[in-house]
Design a protein around this motif. Structure first.
Motif, short mmCIF file in Angstrom:
data_model
loop_
_atom_site.label_atom_id
_atom_site.label_comp_id
_atom_site.label_asym_id
_atom_site.label_seq_id
_atom_site.Cartn_x
_atom_site.Cartn_y
_atom_site.Cartn_z
N ASP A 61 -14.73 -11.63 -2.93
CA ASP A 61 -14.12 -12.55 -1.97
C ASP A 61 -12.61 -12.39 -1.85
N LYS A 62 -12.08 -11.22 -2.24
CA LYS A 62 -10.65 -10.98 -2.14
C LYS A 62 -10.30 -10.14 -0.92
N ARG A 63 -9.07 -10.29 -0.47
CA ARG A 63 -8.56 -9.54 0.69
C ARG A 63 -7.62 -8.45 0.19
N ALA A 83 -15.38 -7.15 -1.89
CA ALA A 83 -14.14 -7.63 -1.29
C ALA A 83 -14.47 -8.28 0.04
N ARG A 84 -13.80 -9.36 0.35
CA ARG A 84 -14.07 -10.09 1.59
C ARG A 84 -13.59 -9.32 2.81
N GLN A 85 -12.40 -8.72 2.72
CA GLN A 85 -11.84 -7.94 3.81
C GLN A 85 -10.88 -6.90 3.24
N VAL A 86 -10.80 -5.75 3.91
CA VAL A 86 -9.84 -4.72 3.53
C VAL A 86 -9.14 -4.24 4.80
N ARG A 111 -15.77 -6.26 8.26
CA ARG A 111 -14.93 -6.69 7.14
C ARG A 111 -13.70 -5.80 6.96
N GLU A 113 -10.21 -3.86 8.86
CA GLU A 113 -9.26 -3.68 9.96
C GLU A 113 -8.48 -2.40 9.71
N PHE A 128 -2.13 -10.52 0.71
CA PHE A 128 -3.26 -9.76 0.19
C PHE A 128 -3.43 -10.08 -1.29
N ASP A 129 -4.68 -10.04 -1.74
CA ASP A 129 -4.98 -10.31 -3.14
C ASP A 129 -4.86 -9.06 -4.01
#
Length: 222
Positions: A61-63, A83-86, A111, A113, A128-129
């Motif tokens: 759940d990290k970006r 990971a939630r999004q990268v 998920r 970009e 960002f995480d």
């Protein structure tokens, strides 16, 4: 990007050649002989990949941000680790297209970009995480400015590779890159620690890799 602003096209070509080799490695297109040779003579490629995710820890759940994402090998692994999004940024359109195809094949394009351009001239909106910066500092003329820009948008861990100085390998690499109109840089551990501290990182954990590339793998924390 600060990556030699005066020569972005040559750096794009150089990064593109590296990413193309990484694409063959990641997709299993190397012959068995070449694959064995790569593991024998460039074990640092495998080690820094494993170290990156070992040191980033739980990505659930990290970006995240992948600077110089190339063909998306690290992005794909981050997604596999939930990971939630990268966000991936790279100056080479061809590499971004390869990365897009890779992520589409995994069914996770929603998920991710992709941002074309050089960091930090092009800075994706944070926070960002975590961040991944592998095979990029080789080409950065102003590493403190680069890492400072990264520190401003990343709240968690950053995995970075720095090419090391070597009496034999470094001059040869610089000569080869000069033929391609591309400048490369090399570092020692005190310089890396100084860069991290000046950029505002509180924790700088440096590991020296063995192998032909002989990178430093660095984990930075706020």
């Amino acid at each position: 990007m600060t990556q030699r602003e005066t020569q972005p096209s040559s750096q794009t070509a150089s990064l593109g050649r590296f990413a193309g080799a990484a694409e063959a490695f990641a997709d299993g297109r190397l012959s068995p002989t070449m694959h064995c040779a790569d593991r024998r003579f460039r074990p640092d490629n495998f080690e820094r990949f494993a170290l990156t995710f070992e040191r980033l820890g739980d990505l659930t759940d990290k970006r995240g941000l992948d600077v110089g994402c190339g063909s998306g090998h690290y992005i794909a692994e981050a997604l596999r680790r939930r990971a939630r999004q990268v966000v991936g940024i790279d100056p080479a359109p061809g590499m971004l297209e390869l990365a897009r195809r890779r992520i589409e094949a995994l069914g996770h394009i929603d998920r991710v970009e992709f941002v074309p351009g050089f960091f930090p001239q092009q800075v994706p909106p944070g926070p960002f995480d975590f961040a991944i910066v592998i095979g990029v500092l080789d080409y950065i003329a102003e590493p403190v400015a680069f890492m400072t820009a990264l520190r401003r948008i990343v709240n968690g861990r950053v995995a970075v590779s720095f090419p090391s100085k070597h009496w034999f390998h470094t001059p040869i690499r610089r000569w080869r890159c000069r033929l391609r109109n591309c400048t490369v840089y090399a570092y020692d551990e005190p310089t890396i620690r100084s860069i991290g501290a000046e950029a505002g990182f509180g924790s700088i954990d440096v590991v020296k890799l063995d192998g032909a590339g002989m990178d430093f793998h660095v984990c930075l924390k706020p």
